[in-house]
Each structure stands twice: as structure tokens, then as C-alpha cells.
Design an enzyme around this catalytic site. Structure first.
Site: not given
Ligand SMILES: Cc1ncc(C[n+]2csc(CCOP(=O)(O)OP(=O)(O)O)c2C)c(N)n1
Ligand SMILES: Cc1ncc(C[n+]2csc(CCOP(=O)(O)OP(=O)(O)O)c2C)c(N)n1
Ligand SMILES: [Mg+2]
Ligand SMILES: [Mg+2]
Ligand SMILES: [Mg+2]
Lengths: 324, 72, 339, 324, 339
Positions: A60, A129
Site C-alpha cells: 500500500e 476488514h
């Protein structure tokens, strides 16, 4: 006018943006052939090629950091973070570079980047998540932080975010990806950085954003049945925050409930409560009531129903506001 | 917005301090609530158009004579 | 380097054929010109004039640097970050670039900034505390100084990816083909983002030069705290080849950088260039190196001074005379006086 | 009783903790031979050896991440982050691992880590050296976030943080490192996780922490000269937040000003304002006034005086509270 | 691998002497036992009983895995992460560890968890959504599953540093000397934190095994998106040597892991072991691999199935008979029935 899910609306919005500006690139993990784990970018690599839809290495920081360089070169990168909590490895790049380069360079360098982040819980996922990290970005100047709640807004806001010369962190309420709604592809009718009053009411103002906007609409109905008139506002833009629209409503209703999935402790509700109280001190019949996540880690999914603000908890918040 | 002082006894003909809901800081609201007073009936003299504590006390003085009007 | 011994026929840094070769050098500390092998032809452009220019650049850099330290002592700057000792590394690279190349510096790149036309007073503004950066990156093809260690290396790779997407490599057009340079230090190699930059560079075959100034120290930490393997090998496992050059030798640095940049512009992908040099001064004016390193070490490196060796070479080869040196010194004084 | 600077008090506290528990390790950049860029760990490597005071590679994620493993092995790592903004590369490890492992393992694994971060501005530093990121940690459950404002508190709070089985993010107000004060090395007299009333007063409550506590003491004096009685509270613990102490004060004074260097937008002041307003709604004579950093990047140091809340700006905040 | 060609004598992955050697294999896909060279002696412990045990472990793992998928289909689990195809890599490593060794898994390590005595129902709890992890890490010397890619590798290195500080290496005491294992995937190699783990491991010479299961895919991305260099070379530039083993060969994985772990416990420092394997199924039950990979590829790897080849070997060498296999299948069915 078309009936689209939010997922398809985002896809259509991305397509539109790519068609209108060849400098728009998509970057992310699994966004190419697979079309993203939520299929938001489905078909785009096929149609625009691997040079415009990049499957990146699993990093990321790398996605955002190279996105900064691509911006410096004149591109407009739209970076996908696969799930909310996976943005943290990129946090350094986002808050020390993306947010600050425009200021650092005295306005010479613009970073017209969009960081798309599916956020929030409610889909039965494993740890990491289901988080709502929006406050962690809004606290930093130099970033715009927005979140669409409807397919129509999704379609338009993603395009406006991409067209914006400033970096935008774009939170997508993942459990509403499959929510269908009317999308007027001719005109947005709204300013991306302003809140919208979705339902006028007189007894209490309910402010929320993202996935809870749908819940808010149910609250409006349920409250009406109990004789309470709720004014529902979707803030849409978390930073900048459209305090004027909120204050105007609270001056009218005298009561405010703010709901979000993120923990209340230092969540956006805190800022809204502080700001609105300062602005509307003499109009408030009750303290601002916050309904949000608890100050605990996000629980295993079997327990998420107990964690997430839902109709009942928001109704309870309204009752607490009305009890004053 | 200066408003003609309405007699607290005059149950009808409320005079609003401002076009919308009456303004007052929370402790004054509390005091009004504790005394069963509808703030909309209290003439407001605050600089923001709000009912001040003094406004309310004056209103209560006028209302109860002995001030026990709203004692709960 | 004694490496760990594990059983079997695995891959090991010591097995790299070139790992223990001495770094590339073309000008000895004594100012003797030695042949640069395959790199020799990349020094061809270095005629008298060019060498004198590089001497001048190094001298001006050092003078500006000294002035920065002085101004800090006088309280005019909040802090100064000396480049003392790294002049050859920076000028060698800077003069090897082409104007269209784009550089992502760290915070000690005053020499490079000079080659990019950034006025020293603009640089000083950062340390005066009047701006975080003062120039238009596009006007100088020089990104702002980066303070968060390593962050800029990813920016460089991204820029290089953009260059590639724009088709600005391997066209054969000297004024179009573009290399991007990521500057970073030995300490920075430990930051994950630097490895991520190597990863992206490898994957996209990005036209980027990783320019690592190994000045032996990261504040008080010697390079051995950062790594047990020589740093020019860092990219190997990412598919980014590495070269080590004597970073106190401006000729070799120029030649090796030139070779690398030409090759990168031709589309041959990323390269890591380790310029082996030494931070002769303090980390910053707030630092006290006597706390952590020996005088002997510093003395040892002083003998390898990058400017002195070029001066000797220029003198002995009669490419420059005293008048030239006096002129450069005068120019340097004038520059410093204006700061 | 000793007169110590905060820097020396921290050093003494660390030494004490290392003496009393051999499992305590210090880790960080330049903390060994150099003793840290602020000399907080001066002399400790010499006295305790390289096995207990580790100069680490230049990687904040590495420091915190290996600290997690050392914790799992039974050590108590005290990790130094060199400057505030350099904590961001470690943000992922801190919020997804350090904060969550205790919960994740159902209480089996404890992470008794302390993360020391010199924070805040006012020392004329370049970019990234003057930030106040405390809200970014406090928003996450699983972390305790504290900040001493005096040498005495520094001495004791660092020891209590190290003794705590939970992870503690320990913010040190760097511009007060050279502040001298009495340190009672015999007894702390305070609970680390509670706020302290430093000065009783009746007209308005001033709440702050870190570097601004000293400023707060000046405010108390200056206000007294103007005839205003200020009650000054040092929150000390940002998370958990000792709302009881704040609320008790506000119930008494009816007015609250919160000051911190971090931007007000989503800063701790927002949470305090929201929470105290909810608790003390009917006691508030004025909305909670926040005095803090602006919603801009931290400016170059020549401008920091204009950015940082100081006596004047806090006095102005008090005036604004009293104007109601 | 064709590597970029830059001028000069730098270091390049292709120059590593062992880089193109085939991975270590001791049991062919056809079930034929081939000599393991230097690693042969580390397979000495693998008598009939041990091989049967590993066959059983692999079979149980696969059965639990199939049950996980089935339970997810029935809506009993929110998600399942199949280990299908990676049984040999995990059982080979798991059985090569000693009880005091400590493992930091990723999220697909069901086979390893089995060797560490974690009950399958506890594992399933994670995917049922009743807990984020269910066991006491110290009781099993197995850290919780880690979902944030790569984060656990740093934990492993830190733990190993702690082991070293405790003096629990190189004592020669088999029950004391301790290795730590960091599990991660090919995709994870791109995360900065994994490189930071290599950095710390190198600097502190930490007794850690980097156990990389290269199953060729990171969700939809083939390993070529992550790196141009073979992954067993990743540690070279950090001073961490690498070995590549056929991860579908339980004998070789055992032997090479055993060799590495023994060496690590003896104080020889970190090692990276790449187990070359294949994710035969979907990434998770939420994934659809037909979108991004060919049947031909999957078929090709099916021929290399780790369980089938051991079964053949056991049968042909008469180390096990049908009765044994039936027994294992029955045990597996029973285990699955209890989930
Ligand atoms: C992320 C981050 N951590 C810590 C620092 C503090 N810091 C500034 S310079 C420096 C040392 C850098 O060493 P190196 O990369 O070798 O560059 P050099 O200073 O030698 O040029 C450190 C630790 C920083 N700027 N950024
Ligand atoms: C930081 C982070 N980014 C993204 C993800 C989403 N994600 C989960 S698994 C995965 C692929 C991992 O691939 P690899 O490391 O090869 O392991 P494998 O799944 O093949 O076992 C991704 C991208 C994540 N879990 N963490
Ligand atoms: Mg250095
Ligand atoms: Mg990182
Ligand atoms: Mg994989």
C-alpha cells in the site's frame, strides 16, 4: 436515469473519468484481471489496457508513494486500497506526503490523487476488514475526505474527486455496494463537499454518512410512526465539514444525534458535537448524542451486529435526545 | 428584537423572542423546565436574542410573586 | 564479510562475483588518474573545461555549506545539514544528468540542488524556517527536499513509471529520453518504503537510478547497524542490479552515473548506484559526532577528500592554474557573502 | 526530592525501571552511544550494555514490530520514536498489532510495550519535527495514551507506563525537556491514568496537557490579575480520559476551555467538548471553547509562534467562554 | 530470467551461482526418491513411521481444508482460506521444528497449526467469526494468524532477538536452542515490513527462518507482479542467504527445513527458505480463480500434487499398505465429521 447498484455506479463513474481524461490511471491490488475483490474496476483493464489499470505489487505504501510520483509527472492516480485496515501501511505516505506536498511546494505541486477505500463492517468479514478509519485522515489538513451513500452520489462524487486537483480520500461504504438506486447520469445536482438534507423534519436532526444513511432512512420512518419528526442529513464530506448545513438544521430542531460506525471516541461525531454546540449553543434543547462504535477493537463478525449502530441504537439515541 | 413584555400570567398571546424557537443556554432551559415555564413566553433581552437567566427570573418573579410558581 | 554458514547450495551475498571487487575509482586520493575500465568511455566528455566546472561546483557547494553552518551558529538558521565530504558524489551525479532528468532528493543534496539551478538562498530558506521548500519542482526538475527518510524513493519510482507511460525512454532522442533519480542514504535503506521502491522499480522495469550516498553514518549509527551485506547488493533480490563507485571521486562518479543514466534512458531498467563516501562533518549543526566516532576515522577519510584530489589532478595535469583556483575561491566568497 | 529537568527525570525513571526489571529493554534510533537526539537515554547503554539498549536500524515499523515479538518472548520493550511525525511508518504495527494482540488472543498475549514519542512544536525545527499526533492513537482502543507535563510526572509516569502490562503511547512534550521542577523520587502521589487539578478556580476550567500545561500556569496568573479565577487541569491521560475529574470541575465553574497544540479539528478537544457537554449540559454557561492548532499543515518554524496556542490565544479563549 | 543489461561489473541477480539451479527435490512428482545431496543426511530421521505420520498429517490437513470449504458453502463459516496444495510445505516444515521453536503464521497455515496441536475446531472459529484467534500462543508456540500481510515477520524477528538475548541458541542443548519461524507468502514479499524484518534479522543475526510459501499467486496476481528476481534471492542484499526447495515434496521440505533450523539454532543466523508450491484452490471461498488463471496451469500443478506423490512412494516402497491409507482416511473423516 438508470437503476444501478453502488458498485456499478462507481464502475461507471470511473469509466467516465477515464474516458474524459487520459491522465487518469487506476492502481491497486487485484484491480486488473480480477476487477478488484469487490469488482468495482471490473472490465476497466480490458477496455483501457494495462497501462491505465495497473495491478500493483502488494504494498500500500508503494501504491500511494508511486502515485505521488505519477502525480508529479502529471497523472491523476486513483488508488484502490483493498480493505479499510490495509490503508495503514500507507499512512505515512498519505499524511506526510500526499497531504502536505501542495503546501510544502508553496502551491507548485498538486497531488490530484484519489484514494478509494471500501470501509465499514456488516459483511461478516475476518479481522481488519470492517474498520472505519476516516477520522484518522480528516484530522490532517491537506486531505479531502468524502463518502457517498447512494449510487447517484457514488457515480458523481468519484468523478468529482478525480477531477479535483487536491488529494481526496474516498470512503466507499462496502456493505452498500449492492444497494440499488436511481442514478441521474446527466446531472449531479449536488456539490460534493456539502451535506445534503435527505429528509426534512422538526423534532430532531440525525446526521450520518456512509452505510448508516440507509439505516437513517429507516429511522426516519420508524420515528415517524412513533410521532417523531426526524431531519436526516448525509454529511457526504467529512473534511471539509459543511457545518453551515448542520447548524441550520439544529437551529430549527434543537436536537442532534450523530451516528457513525467508527468509534465515538475521537470519531467525527466528537467534532460535529463540539462544533455544532459552539455554533448553536442557545438553540440546543439537549446535548448532542453520539451513536457509534464502542471503544473496543472491531469484534469477530458473529458479534458485529452488537457492535454496529443499527436502527435500534439510533432510535435509542433519538429518545435520549428527546428526553431532555 | 425588542419585544413587548408579556405578562407571565397572560397564558394566551405568547410573544416569541425570535422568529424560530426560543434561544437560551442550557442551564436557563433547565431552570425554565424545572419551573414549568415555556421559554417562548419569556421576553428575551440577551444580546443573541436569547432568554437570559435574569429574563427568566424576572418572568418568574412576575408570575409567582413568591417565586414558588415552578417549584417542583 | 564473514557470512553465516548454512548447509547447502543456497544463494548468499558472498557468492556474488563482483561483491568484493573494490569500488570503481578513476581518480585516487592522491589525485592520480587511473583507468576506469568499461566506464572509461563515459568519462570522455570530461575535458578540461568540464573538470574545472566540476571543481568549481564542488568548491561552491562546500562554501555554501560552510556558510550554512556559520549562519546557524549566528542564530540565523534554526539548523543546518552539512554536505561536507559528499561534494564529489553530488556534483558527479548532477553533472551526469541531462536537463530533462528528474531528481528526488533527500535533505542533504545541496550540491545537486546547485547543479539544478536552485539558488542557495532558497535552500537556506528551509533552514531559516521560512518555507518547507522554496522552488517550483517542475522548473528545476528537482522535487522538494524530503525529510521523512526514504519516502521520496517511491515518488521517484512513480515518476519514472510515468515517464515510461509517456513513452519518454528508449526513443533514442537525447533530449527526450528521461531518467529519474532517487537519492537516499545508507540509513534510509532500512526503511520499508525504500524496499518497496525497489520492488515497484523491478516490477515495472522503471527507468530510475537509485542513488545511494553511503556516507557511513546515519546520525550516530554506522552502516553496520543497518546491514550486514554491502549496500550495492541491496537491489539484487529485487532484480535491481547494483554498482559501487568511489563517491569521493568525481570522475568515477560522473562516469558510472553517466553510464547508468544512459542505460536507464535507453530502457534497460532500474539500477542502484552506491556512492561510497563519508559525512565529514556533523549530521546536523545540532549533532556532536565526538560522542560516537573516532578522530582517527575522520582523519583517515580526510585524506580522501574529494575536492583536494581533483585540485591536485587539475594542477598536476596543468588543466588549471593558481589563477583559476583563486577565481573559484573569489566566486565562492561572493556567493557566501550574499547569503 | 530533587530538582531535575524533564529530560533528566525521564532518564532517571528509565534507569529505575531498568534496574528493577531485567526484562526492560530500550530500542530506538541513536539511543545508544549518542543517548538519543534529546539525550533522554544518555548513559544507559554504557551502564546496561548493548543487549539492553539497542541502537536499531532506521525503521520505525521495525522497531515496533520487533518489539511486539520481544514482548511475546517476555520482554518489556521501551521504543523511542525520534520525532513525532516519524511514528507514521510504524502506524500500521501500532494500530493493527500492538493495540489489538491482547484482544486478538483472548487475553493470552500481553504487549507491555511503551512507545516514547517527543511531540509538539516550539523548538524551531524543520518540517515533521513538531507534530502532535496523539488523537491518531487515542482513537484506537487497546492503546493507552499519556503525556507528562512536569519532571515529577515524567519520572513516575514513565515507570508506570513500563510497569503496565498494556501498551502505552507516551508523548513527551519536547519543548519542556529542559523545564526544571521538583521530583519526589519517593512517591508519585498520583494515578497515571487520572487528570490532576493543578490550580483550583471558580470562573472557568482550563484543560490541557503536555507543553501547554506550563502555559496554562501562566494563564492562571494572568487571568487572576484580570480578576478571573481559572481552574487548571492537566488531563495527563489522553486515553483513557478521566472525564469524571473534568466534569466535576465544569459542574462547578460552568465554563470550559480546552487547549492543545494538535489541530482542533478532530483533536482531543473535540472529544472533551462532546463528552463534557453530554455530562454537564445543564451546568454549561457557555459552549466548550477549543484553542488549538489550525487546520493547516504545521508551518515552517518562523511561523510557528503564530500557529501554536499561547498565553494570548488561551486568554482569548477564556474571554470567549466568559462572554456568554 | 533475462535481466537488465547495464554497463560494467556490478552485482546482478543472474550472477548468483546458485540462482538457476533447480530447486531442491528429493521426491519426484512421480513418487520416486532422488538423492538430496548435502541435505540427504537431514532426511535420516524420516523412517517409515515418520513418513507415514507426515502422510497422515497432510491427509488430515487436506480433509479439514475440504471441510472448511464445505462448511462455508453451507453458510456455517463466513469465509474459508484453503491450504489445498500446500500440505507438504507446511507439514514438512512443521515436523522439522522442535517443540520449543516458535512459529509466526500467516492465515493459511492450517497444516502447521495441526502440527502444533491446535484443534481444527479452534481454527474454524476464526472463520466462523467467533474469535480472531482462539489459542494461547505460548501453549502451542504458535502466534495467532496474521491477516495484515507481512506484519508477523517482524514479530518473528523480534521473538528471535529475544531468544538470542535469553541465550537460547548455540548452547548445544537440543531442548533449549530455539529457532523462530516467520511464515509469509510470495505476495507478502512486496510489503515493506517484510524487508524490514530481513533488515533486523541481518543486523542482529537473529535466529529466524523466513519460511516463504511461494504458491505462485497473491489472490489474482502472479508472482511476476511482485518481483522480477527469484524470491529465494530476496534476502541476499540484506545478508540473509536463501534456499529454494520443492514445496510439494514433503521429504525435501523436511530435510532442508531441518538443516536450516539446526543451523539457526546453532547460532548461524537467519535464513530464507522458499518453498516453491502452488495454491491449487481459490484464494478464499470468496474468490473465483477462473477469472485470472488458466485450467492448463492448474492441471499442470495437479500433476505435482504433494500428497499423491508421497502415497505412491509409500506404496511402491512398501512402507505403507492399503490398510494404512484406509485408516488415515477414516481418521480424516472422523475429524471432519466433528467440525
Ligand atoms: C522516518 C524517519 N525516521 C527518523 C528520522 C530522523 N533522522 C533524520 S536523518 C536520520 C539519519 C539518516 O541517515 P542516512 O539515511 O544515512 O542519511 P544521511 O543523514 O547520512 O545523509 C534520521 C534517523 C527521519 N527523518 N525520518
Ligand atoms: C496489508 C494488506 N494488504 C492487503 C491485504 C489483502 N490480501 C489478503 S491475502 C492477499 C494476498 C496475499 O498473497 P500471498 O502473500 O502470496 O499469500 P497467499 O494468500 O498466497 O497465501 C491480499 C492482497 C491484506 N490482508 N493485508
Ligand atoms: Mg548516511
Ligand atoms: Mg512501511
Ligand atoms: Mg501466494
Amino acid at each position: 436515469m438508470a437503476q444501478l447498484t453502488m458498485a456499478k455506479a462507481l464502475n461507471a463513474g470511473l469509466r467516465k473519468a477515464m474516458e474524459s481524461d487520459p491522465k487518469v490511471l487506476l492502481m491497486g491490488e487485484d484491480i486488473g484481471k480480477l476487477g478488484g475483490v469487490f469488482r468495482i474496476t471490473e472490465g476497466l483493464q480490458k477496455d483501457f489496457g494495462e497501462q491505465r489499470v495497473l495491478d500493483t505489487p502488494l504494498s500500500e505504501a508503494g501504491i500511494i508513494g508511486t502515485g505521488v510520483g505519477l502525480s508529479a509527472r502529471g497523472f491523476r492516480p486513483v488508488c484502490e486500497i483493498q480493505f479499510d485496515a490495509f490503508v495503514y501501511p500507507a499512512y505515512n505516505q498519505i499524511v506526510t506526503q500526499v497531504a502536505k506536498l501542495h503546501y510544502r511546494t508553496l502551491g507548485h505541486e498538486k497531488i490530484p490523487m484519489v484514494i478509494r477505500i471500501p470501509f465499514g463492517g456488516g459483511i461478516g468479514s475476518p479481522e481488519h476488514h470492517s474498520e472505519s478509519p476516516e477520522a484518522m485522515f480528516a484530522h490532517h489538513a491537506g486531505l479531502r475526505v468524502i463518502s457517498p451513500a447512494t449510487p447517484h452520489d457514488a457515480y458523481w462524487m468519484i468523478q468529482e474527486a478525480i477531477a479535483d486537483d487536491d488529494p481526496v480520500v474516498f470512503f466507499e461504504p462496502k456493505r452498500r455496494y449492492w444497494l440499488k438506486g436511481e442514478v441521474d447520469t446527466e446531472r449531479s445536482g449536488k456539490d460534493t463537499y456539502r451535506a445534503t438534507v435527505l429528509q426534512e423534519g422538526s423534532d430532531v436532526t440525525l446526521v450520518t454518512y456512509g452505510a448508516l444513511v440507509s439505516t437513517g432512512l429507516e429511522v426516519v420512518k420508524a420515528a415517524a410512526e412513533e410521532g417523531t419528526s426526524v431531519e436526516l442529513i448525509d454529511v457526504r464530506s467529512i473534511s471539509p465539514l459543511d457545518v453551515d448545513t448542520l447548524a441550520a438544521s439544529v437551529e430549527k430542531t434543537g436536537r442532534l444525534v450523530v451516528a457513525h460506525e467508527a468509534p465515538t471516541f475521537l470519531g467525527l461525531g466528537a467534532e460535529i458535537a463540539a462544533r455544532v454546540t459552539e455554533r448553536c449553543f442557545y438553540s440546543l434543547e439537549a446535548p448532542v448524542i453520539r451513536v457509534g462504535g464502542y471503544h473496543t477493537p472491531y469484534p469477530p463478525s458473529r458479534m458485529e451486529e452488537a457492535y454496529l449502530p443499527d436502527l435500534d441504537r439510533i432510535m435509542d439515541g433519538i429518545d435520549r435526545a428527546l428526553a431532555h | 428584537p425588542a419585544t413587548p413584555a408579556g405578562s407571565p400570567a397572560a397564558e394566551s398571546g405568547p410573544v416569541l423572542a425570535s422568529p424560530g424557537r426560543p434561544l437560551a443556554k442550557p442551564p436557563v432551559r433547565k431552570l425554565a423546565k424545572d419551573h414549568g415555564v415555556d421559554l417562548a413566553r419569556v421576553p428575551a433581552t440577551g444580546s443573541r436574542g436569547e432568554v437570559t437567566r435574569e429574563d427568566l427570573l424576572a418572568y418568574l418573579d412576575g408570575a409567582g410573586g413568591g417565586g414558588q410558581a415552578g417549584a417542583v | 564479510m564473514a557470512s553465516p554458514t548454512h548447509v547447502g547450495g543456497g544463494v548468499n551475498v558472498d557468492d556474488l562475483p563482483h561483491v568484493d571487487q573494490p569500488m570503481i575509482q578513476m581518480l585516487t586520493p592522491e589525485g592520480k588518474r587511473v583507468p576506469g575500465g568499461e566506464y572509461e568511455r563515459f568519462a570522455e566528455d570530461l575535458d578540461d573545461e568540464m573538470l574545472r566546472l566540476m571543481y568549481r561546483d564542488m568548491t561552491l557547494s562546500r562554501r555554501v555549506d560552510a556558510e550554512g553552518t556559520a549562519l546557524q551558529r549566528q542564530g540565523q538558521l534554526g539548523l543546518w545539514v552539512p554536505l561536507l565530504g559528499q561534494e564529489a558524489a553530488q556534483i558527479g551525479l548532477g553533472r551526469a544528468t541531462r536537463p530533462q532528468d528528474f531528481i528526488f532528493p533527500s535533505y542533504r543534496e545541496h550540491g545537486l540542488a546547485l547543479t539544478r539551478g536552485v539558488p542557495p538562498e532558497t535552500l537556506l530558506g528551509i533552514f531559516r524556517g521560512v518555507s518547507h521548500s522554496g522552488w517550483d519542482p517542475q522548473a528545476h526538475n528537482l522535487h522538494p527536499y524530503a525529510i521523512v527518510i526514504g519516502a521520496q524513493t517511491l515518488h521517484a519510482v512513480g515518476y519514472a513509471m510515468g515517464v515510461q507511460l509517456d513513452g519518454d525512454i528508449a526513443t533514442g532522442d537525447q533530449d527526450r529520453d528521461t531518467a529519474t533519480i532517487a537519492c537516499f542514504g545508507d540509513g534510509a535503506t532500512s526503511q520499508g518504503e525504500v524496499s518497496e521502491a525497489l520492488t515497484f522499480a523491478g516490477t515495472y522495469n522503471a527507468p530510475v537510478l537509485f542513488f545511494l550516498q553511503n556516507n557511513q553514518w546515519a546520525i550516530s549509527e554506522p552502516t553496520t547497524v543497518q546491514t550486514k551485506a554491502p549496500l550495492h547488493t541491496r537491489g539484487v533480490g529485487f532484480g535491481v542490479p547494483g554498482v559501487r563507485v568511489d563517491g569521493n571521486d568525481v570522475i568515477a562518479t560522473y562516469a558510472v552515473a553517466r553510464a547508468g543514466l544512459d542505460s536507464i534512458r535507453a530502457g534497460n531498467g532500474p539500477l542502484l548506484l552506491e556512492a561510497y563516501t563519508y559525512r565529514m562533518g556533523a549530521h546536523t549543526t545540532a549533532d556532536d559526532p565526538t560522542k560516537y566516532r573516532s578522530d582517527a576515522e575522520t582523519e583517515n577519510w580526510r585524506a580522501k577528500d574529494p575536492i583536494r584530489r581533483l585540485r591536485r589532478y587539475l594542477l598536476e595535469s596543468e588543466m588549471a592554474d593558481q589563477e583559476f583556483f583563486d577565481g573559484v575561491d573569489a566566486e565562492a566568497d561572493e556567493l557566501a557573502a550574499g547569503l
